[in-house]
Design a protein around this motif. Structure first.
Motif, PDB file in Angstrom:
ATOM      1  N   LEU A 119       0.847  -1.197   0.000  1.00  0.00           N
ATOM      2  CA  LEU A 119       0.000   0.000   0.000  1.00  0.00           C
ATOM      3  C   LEU A 119       0.888   1.254   0.000  1.00  0.00           C
ATOM      4  N   GLN A 120       1.922   1.226   0.837  1.00  0.00           N
ATOM      5  CA  GLN A 120       2.865   2.362   0.884  1.00  0.00           C
ATOM      6  C   GLN A 120       3.590   2.507  -0.453  1.00  0.00           C
ATOM      7  N   GLU A 121       3.971   1.376  -1.039  1.00  0.00           N
ATOM      8  CA  GLU A 121       4.646   1.404  -2.352  1.00  0.00           C
ATOM      9  C   GLU A 121       3.716   1.982  -3.411  1.00  0.00           C
ATOM     10  N   THR A 122       2.443   1.581  -3.336  1.00  0.00           N
ATOM     11  CA  THR A 122       1.464   2.049  -4.327  1.00  0.00           C
ATOM     12  C   THR A 122       1.326   3.575  -4.253  1.00  0.00           C
ATOM     13  N   LYS A 123       1.367   4.118  -3.018  1.00  0.00           N
ATOM     14  CA  LYS A 123       1.310   5.586  -2.865  1.00  0.00           C
ATOM     15  C   LYS A 123       2.485   6.226  -3.602  1.00  0.00           C
ATOM     16  N   ARG A 124       3.666   5.643  -3.434  1.00  0.00           N
ATOM     17  CA  ARG A 124       4.861   6.187  -4.102  1.00  0.00           C
ATOM     18  C   ARG A 124       4.769   6.020  -5.617  1.00  0.00           C
ATOM     19  N   GLN A 125       4.163   4.916  -6.054  1.00  0.00           N
ATOM     20  CA  GLN A 125       4.019   4.681  -7.497  1.00  0.00           C
ATOM     21  C   GLN A 125       3.086   5.714  -8.129  1.00  0.00           C
ATOM     22  N   VAL A 126       2.027   6.061  -7.391  1.00  0.00           N
ATOM     23  CA  VAL A 126       1.103   7.096  -7.872  1.00  0.00           C
ATOM     24  C   VAL A 126       1.855   8.431  -7.983  1.00  0.00           C
ATOM     25  N   GLU A 127       2.656   8.747  -6.960  1.00  0.00           N
ATOM     26  CA  GLU A 127       3.432  10.005  -6.984  1.00  0.00           C
ATOM     27  C   GLU A 127       4.425  10.006  -8.139  1.00  0.00           C
ATOM     28  N   ARG A 128       5.042   8.851  -8.374  1.00  0.00           N
ATOM     29  CA  ARG A 128       6.003   8.713  -9.473  1.00  0.00           C
ATOM     30  C   ARG A 128       5.314   9.009 -10.812  1.00  0.00           C
ATOM     31  N   LEU A 129       4.105   8.464 -10.972  1.00  0.00           N
ATOM     32  CA  LEU A 129       3.367   8.703 -12.227  1.00  0.00           C
ATOM     33  C   LEU A 129       3.000  10.182 -12.360  1.00  0.00           C
ATOM     34  N   GLU A 130       2.645  10.813 -11.240  1.00  0.00           N
ATOM     35  CA  GLU A 130       2.306  12.247 -11.295  1.00  0.00           C
ATOM     36  C   GLU A 130       3.525  13.070 -11.703  1.00  0.00           C
ATOM     37  N   LYS A 131       4.676  12.636 -11.212  1.00  0.00           N
ATOM     38  CA  LYS A 131       5.942  13.284 -11.592  1.00  0.00           C
ATOM     39  C   LYS A 131       6.166  13.154 -13.110  1.00  0.00           C
ATOM     40  N   ILE A 132       5.884  11.973 -13.619  1.00  0.00           N
ATOM     41  CA  ILE A 132       6.055  11.709 -15.061  1.00  0.00           C
ATOM     42  C   ILE A 132       5.090  12.581 -15.868  1.00  0.00           C
ATOM     43  N   PHE A 133       3.827  12.690 -15.418  1.00  0.00           N
ATOM     44  CA  PHE A 133       2.844  13.532 -16.134  1.00  0.00           C
ATOM     45  C   PHE A 133       3.333  14.981 -16.171  1.00  0.00           C
ATOM     46  N   ASN A 134       3.847  15.465 -15.043  1.00  0.00           N
ATOM     47  CA  ASN A 134       4.366  16.842 -14.996  1.00  0.00           C
ATOM     48  C   ASN A 134       5.508  17.024 -15.970  1.00  0.00           C
ATOM     49  N   ARG A 135       6.415  16.071 -15.950  1.00  0.00           N
ATOM     50  CA  ARG A 135       7.594  16.143 -16.813  1.00  0.00           C
ATOM     51  C   ARG A 135       7.206  16.145 -18.296  1.00  0.00           C
ATOM     52  N   LEU A 136       6.209  15.321 -18.651  1.00  0.00           N
ATOM     53  CA  LEU A 136       5.826  15.180 -20.066  1.00  0.00           C
ATOM     54  C   LEU A 136       4.705  16.147 -20.469  1.00  0.00           C
ATOM     55  N   GLY A 137       4.185  16.896 -19.495  1.00  0.00           N
ATOM     56  CA  GLY A 137       3.103  17.840 -19.802  1.00  0.00           C
ATOM     57  C   GLY A 137       1.803  17.157 -20.182  1.00  0.00           C
ATOM     58  N   ILE A 138       1.539  16.011 -19.536  1.00  0.00           N
ATOM     59  CA  ILE A 138       0.303  15.260 -19.828  1.00  0.00           C
ATOM     60  C   ILE A 138      -0.728  15.561 -18.744  1.00  0.00           C
ATOM     61  N   ASP A 139      -1.976  15.779 -19.165  1.00  0.00           N
ATOM     62  CA  ASP A 139      -3.058  16.014 -18.211  1.00  0.00           C
ATOM     63  C   ASP A 139      -3.500  14.661 -17.650  1.00  0.00           C
ATOM     64  N   LYS A 140      -3.139  14.411 -16.388  1.00  0.00           N
ATOM     65  CA  LYS A 140      -3.393  13.087 -15.784  1.00  0.00           C
ATOM     66  C   LYS A 140      -4.883  12.771 -15.664  1.00  0.00           C
ATOM     67  N   SER A 141      -5.718  13.811 -15.622  1.00  0.00           N
ATOM     68  CA  SER A 141      -7.153  13.583 -15.427  1.00  0.00           C
ATOM     69  C   SER A 141      -7.879  13.299 -16.750  1.00  0.00           C
ATOM     70  N   SER A 142      -7.132  13.293 -17.860  1.00  0.00           N
ATOM     71  CA  SER A 142      -7.807  13.113 -19.153  1.00  0.00           C
ATOM     72  C   SER A 142      -7.985  11.645 -19.541  1.00  0.00           C
ATOM     73  N   GLY A 143      -7.498  10.726 -18.702  1.00  0.00           N
ATOM     74  CA  GLY A 143      -7.597   9.304 -19.037  1.00  0.00           C
ATOM     75  C   GLY A 143      -8.921   8.683 -18.631  1.00  0.00           C
ATOM     76  N   GLU A 144      -9.116   7.455 -19.081  1.00  0.00           N
ATOM     77  CA  GLU A 144     -10.333   6.719 -18.722  1.00  0.00           C
ATOM     78  C   GLU A 144     -10.069   5.819 -17.524  1.00  0.00           C
ATOM     79  N   LYS A 145     -11.124   5.392 -16.868  1.00  0.00           N
ATOM     80  CA  LYS A 145     -10.983   4.457 -15.758  1.00  0.00           C
ATOM     81  C   LYS A 145     -10.506   3.111 -16.304  1.00  0.00           C
ATOM     82  N   CYS A 146      -9.477   2.551 -15.689  1.00  0.00           N
ATOM     83  CA  CYS A 146      -8.958   1.248 -16.145  1.00  0.00           C
ATOM     84  C   CYS A 146      -9.953   0.157 -15.744  1.00  0.00           C
ATOM     85  N   LYS A 147     -10.595  -0.411 -16.779  1.00  0.00           N
ATOM     86  CA  LYS A 147     -11.638  -1.399 -16.500  1.00  0.00           C
ATOM     87  C   LYS A 147     -11.061  -2.748 -16.095  1.00  0.00           C
TER      88      LYS A 147
END
Ligand SMILES: [Fe+2]
Length: 199
Positions: A74-102
């Motif tokens: 669970l703690q790792e997953t929190k860090r993984q989410v933060e890592r992805l947010e870092k990647i979105f910032n770096r690449l200029g991607i809007d993280k909220s524009s994706g679909e729910k992973c079914k």
């Protein structure tokens, strides 16, 4: 109903479990960068769903060893989410524009069903480990692909971040396999069913 009626009922959009996106008819030609961006948004959705779901699973398990492993992840997953947010910032991607992973939605649903249908104990733990490993294998497949795509697209720093998450998922999967050996033995001993030596 005639064939023409059937055709007219066909959905205009189709969800792809591989890319985590819904395809619209007549959409433009996608690039590898699109595929990479959509993959990132899909795993971000998956990790976020998992973040919400894991506390309930940790509460439901009987084995302390398994509970510790889930809390750690669970703690790792929190860090993984933060890592992805870092990647979105770096690449200029809007993280909220994706679909729910079914895919993740269904895998989590599978775990919730086990919690509802099995009583607390070793057998439920065995079932929850199987459900958790399905999730890990999904994540390993996605992160593995994303690491390769980041590499081919020349995004070295992003690749390193994704590879860190991939390593964590692979380690978690191995830990779950180890714990399963003990849990399955306990579940087998507790089981009223007869185990045939030569079955
Ligand atoms: Fe994860």
């Amino acid at each position: 109903m005639g064939a023409a009626d059937k055709n007219s009922k066909k959905p205009e959009t189709q969800y792809s479990a591989s890319t985590g996106e819904t395809k619209n008819k007549g959409s433009r030609q996608k690039t590898l960068n699109d595929l990479f961006g959509n993959g990132l948004k899909s795993i971000y959705s998956g990790e976020s769903q998992l973040l919400d779901a894991l506390p309930k699973v940790a509460k439901a398990v009987y084995s302390e060893e398994l509970q510790d492993a889930i809390q750690k992840h669970l703690q790792e997953t929190k860090r993984q989410v933060e890592r992805l947010e870092k990647i979105f910032n770096r690449l200029g991607i809007d993280k909220s524009s994706g679909e729910k992973c079914k895919v993740m939605e269904m895998l989590i649903e599978d775990g919730n069903k086990i919690i509802e249908e099995y009583e607390e104990g070793h057998v439920r733990d065995s079932a929850l480990i199987i459900a958790a490993q399905k999730i890990e294998h999904h994540e390993i497949a996605v992160y593995g692909s994303l690491v390769e795509l980041a590499d081919v697209l020349g995004k070295k720093q992003v690749m390193d971040l994704l590879d860190r998450s991939l390593q964590e998922e692979e380690t978690t999967d191995r830990i779950l396999t180890d714990i399963a050996m003990d849990v399955n033995d306990d579940a087998c001993e507790m089981s009223e069913e007869e185990v045939y030596e030569d079955a």
